[in-house]
Design a protein around this motif. Sequence first.
Motif, PDB file in Angstrom:
ATOM      1  N   SER A 114      23.876  80.605 116.596  1.00  0.00           N
ATOM      2  CA  SER A 114      24.123  79.899 115.333  1.00  0.00           C
ATOM      3  C   SER A 114      25.572  79.433 115.242  1.00  0.00           C
ATOM      4  O   SER A 114      25.847  78.290 114.848  1.00  0.00           O
ATOM      5  N   ALA A 115      26.503  80.299 115.622  1.00  0.00           N
ATOM      6  CA  ALA A 115      27.925  79.946 115.569  1.00  0.00           C
ATOM      7  C   ALA A 115      28.245  78.803 116.520  1.00  0.00           C
ATOM      8  O   ALA A 115      29.021  77.890 116.199  1.00  0.00           O
ATOM      9  N   LEU A 116      27.603  78.830 117.704  1.00  0.00           N
ATOM     10  CA  LEU A 116      27.855  77.768 118.680  1.00  0.00           C
ATOM     11  C   LEU A 116      27.315  76.439 118.179  1.00  0.00           C
ATOM     12  O   LEU A 116      27.956  75.391 118.330  1.00  0.00           O
ATOM     13  N   ARG A 146      22.171  92.256 130.668  1.00  0.00           N
ATOM     14  CA  ARG A 146      23.628  92.133 130.510  1.00  0.00           C
ATOM     15  C   ARG A 146      24.105  90.791 131.077  1.00  0.00           C
ATOM     16  O   ARG A 146      24.964  90.126 130.496  1.00  0.00           O
ATOM     17  N   ALA A 147      23.525  90.396 132.208  1.00  0.00           N
ATOM     18  CA  ALA A 147      23.939  89.142 132.848  1.00  0.00           C
ATOM     19  C   ALA A 147      23.703  87.945 131.933  1.00  0.00           C
ATOM     20  O   ALA A 147      24.542  87.040 131.848  1.00  0.00           O
ATOM     21  N   ARG A 148      22.577  87.928 131.242  1.00  0.00           N
ATOM     22  CA  ARG A 148      22.281  86.800 130.356  1.00  0.00           C
ATOM     23  C   ARG A 148      23.268  86.721 129.202  1.00  0.00           C
ATOM     24  O   ARG A 148      23.660  85.626 128.783  1.00  0.00           O
ATOM     25  N   LEU A 149      23.674  87.882 128.696  1.00  0.00           N
ATOM     26  CA  LEU A 149      24.706  87.882 127.658  1.00  0.00           C
ATOM     27  C   LEU A 149      26.025  87.375 128.202  1.00  0.00           C
ATOM     28  O   LEU A 149      26.758  86.644 127.521  1.00  0.00           O
ATOM     29  N   LEU A 150      26.353  87.754 129.434  1.00  0.00           N
ATOM     30  CA  LEU A 150      27.602  87.278 130.050  1.00  0.00           C
ATOM     31  C   LEU A 150      27.584  85.765 130.222  1.00  0.00           C
ATOM     32  O   LEU A 150      28.603  85.100 130.020  1.00  0.00           O
ATOM     33  N   VAL A 151      26.439  85.215 130.582  1.00  0.00           N
ATOM     34  CA  VAL A 151      26.329  83.758 130.741  1.00  0.00           C
ATOM     35  C   VAL A 151      26.507  83.069 129.398  1.00  0.00           C
ATOM     36  O   VAL A 151      27.210  82.051 129.288  1.00  0.00           O
ATOM     37  N   ASP A 152      25.876  83.618 128.363  1.00  0.00           N
ATOM     38  CA  ASP A 152      26.054  83.042 127.022  1.00  0.00           C
ATOM     39  C   ASP A 152      27.516  83.133 126.591  1.00  0.00           C
ATOM     40  O   ASP A 152      28.049  82.209 125.967  1.00  0.00           O
ATOM     41  N   LEU A 153      28.149  84.259 126.911  1.00  0.00           N
ATOM     42  CA  LEU A 153      29.562  84.427 126.558  1.00  0.00           C
ATOM     43  C   LEU A 153      30.419  83.395 127.282  1.00  0.00           C
ATOM     44  O   LEU A 153      31.324  82.796 126.685  1.00  0.00           O
ATOM     45  N   ALA A 154      30.141  83.171 128.552  1.00  0.00           N
ATOM     46  CA  ALA A 154      30.898  82.170 129.313  1.00  0.00           C
ATOM     47  C   ALA A 154      30.719  80.778 128.720  1.00  0.00           C
ATOM     48  O   ALA A 154      31.662  79.985 128.685  1.00  0.00           O
ATOM     49  N   THR A 155      29.506  80.484 128.231  1.00  0.00           N
ATOM     50  CA  THR A 155      29.246  79.182 127.616  1.00  0.00           C
ATOM     51  C   THR A 155      30.106  78.978 126.381  1.00  0.00           C
ATOM     52  O   THR A 155      30.595  77.873 126.122  1.00  0.00           O
ATOM     53  N   ALA A 156      30.291  80.059 125.604  1.00  0.00           N
ATOM     54  CA  ALA A 156      31.162  79.965 124.426  1.00  0.00           C
ATOM     55  C   ALA A 156      32.630  79.901 124.843  1.00  0.00           C
ATOM     56  O   ALA A 156      33.407  79.098 124.318  1.00  0.00           O
TER      57      ALA A 156
END
Length: 639
Positions: free
Chosen positions: A97-99, A125-135
Amino acid sequence: MARLAELDEEGGARAVEVLRHAGLVDRDSCRLTSGTVLGDLVEENMPAEERTAMRGVTAELLHRTGHPAELAAEQLMAVISLRGPEAVQILRTAADSALRRGSPRDSARYLRRALLDSSLSGQHRARLLVDLATAERSFATAAALRHVVEAAPLLESVHERADAMLRLGPLQMDPPSLRINVIRAAITDELRQSVTEDWVERELVLRLEAREHILSAQDPTHIRRALRRFRDLGPSPRLATKGERELVTSLMHIAFVANAVPAEQLAKSCTRVLEQEAPTPEHVHTTAPLAVNILAGAEQTAGAANWLREANRLAHRRGCDVEQAVIRCEQALVALADGHRAYARDKIVQADALAGPEIGGLPTVCAAVLSIVAMHTHEPELAEQLLTHHRLHAENQHLTALLQMARGTLAARRDEPRTALGHYRTAGRHIEQIGWKNPAVLPWSSCAALMHHRLGEHEEAVNAAQSEVDRARAWGAPTPLGRSLLVLGRVTSGRRGPELLEEAVTALDEGNNGYELLRGLYALATHPDTQRNRRSAALRRAHGLANEHDVPELAKKICTKLTEGTRKSRNPGSRLTPSERRVARLASTGLSNAEIASQLGTSSRMVEKHLTNSYRKLGISGRPELAKALKRADAERSA
């Protein structure tokens, strides 16, 4: 609150009434009163585990009852530990939502909190890391890079690993750090081994191949392979999908730096790329900025300025630092190509200000743009500072060459031509070593030619200048050709010098860069072998351009030279002889040379000689100005 306390409707009403009497709930509504002493005491004395549990339950309740995900997530930001997968899902939903609303920092904040869940492992965990990298790619490039590298080995599907790699724009990838290119190559090889007719898989392969070309653009062996690949695509390659556009643009980038394809051909394809790309901030995470770079080098920037302006407007509204920094570098390149140096400098200052420690520094392409603009605005010390502080200036051959160019310019300013020549030649060795041969990218050879000239090494000066002219002709853009011809004209003695300078002015006149045209006209006007009438005309035009492009120092010099020329024309030694005056007066009435010769009983050749001398003494270019010039000369004689 009743649901949270597990009370029925009647119990909930009684509880609210008690809270109202205690001053913890507003008397006119059911809202909690914030900042009360009693409320603070209750929360402070609540055991941490109980407070964590209450906030977790509150978040889950808010989420289930349709409240905004970010409102629910804020309850979880203050807890010691998360209550299982539902809490992580709430934070992930809030991050999405924030993104979407354009706040990558808030998105990253939620995802970092989610990653504190000790139960997370493997691909979850990897999927969260990918989302974090996108932000993070919008404000913390180095962190985004680290998180993709950490996530890739944990993802089970090759498609997911490829998608994770593509979250990083090719400009943000740093091959020497974190072995990003090794990981990309392994993913690409695995995808190619399982290639099918699947459209999604084909897109992934094309986009990964594009990154391979960009990351290997300083390898001469790879450049040769990439050029063959580009030729195989034909004169008008397909650009229907993002993968096709990224692949073609990456190959055009190599063709540009290697000077292997003419400017006109590349500019047509780059224009097609931008026509099919939406002007959004996200374009900086694709190969589109390289298309802008090529268009600037080819001086085909029509439309690019408006496209970038819209992209920058959206980036500014969303507060995306990385996107704004890259877009402003693109705008600086376009402005520089059009001769707007002051605007270009403003843009690089803004870009540099955005590249704080959190970002981890600008991408190498942007660092190169900043230094190029700094040198074009006569600030080599700024270019040296920017390049020295960049983390890759010793590893990236292009940045190393630019640093040597800046140091060469500084040495030339100190009147140390031999030292400057050494720096320029070192720059040339670095750039030639990687197979980059386009003078629009690095005009080192012409700079070396000027230093040879100052050292009295005439043959070396002409050879170095001619080498750059040949390459500029192959590229075909007006400004690089005009600049190189300008240097060749300056180092060539005799009448050939002004002829080359005239050719330089003609080339520059065909481009959009008024500042470079100004420099060409000034060089022509100040060459000792330029004819006086041409000198005056060139100075007058140069003076107008100096004012237009806000170059007050040069405008003052030109004004001084124009004044000196007027004084010389008033000198008795420059006055017309009686024969010249008779011929000039007859010519001003419209008679031809043959008619004047017949009337005065002389030869046409002698008439032509008298007219040439008259033009030179009067400071004009030909017959149309003769009548006014004679009138002015008569007034000066009688004064």
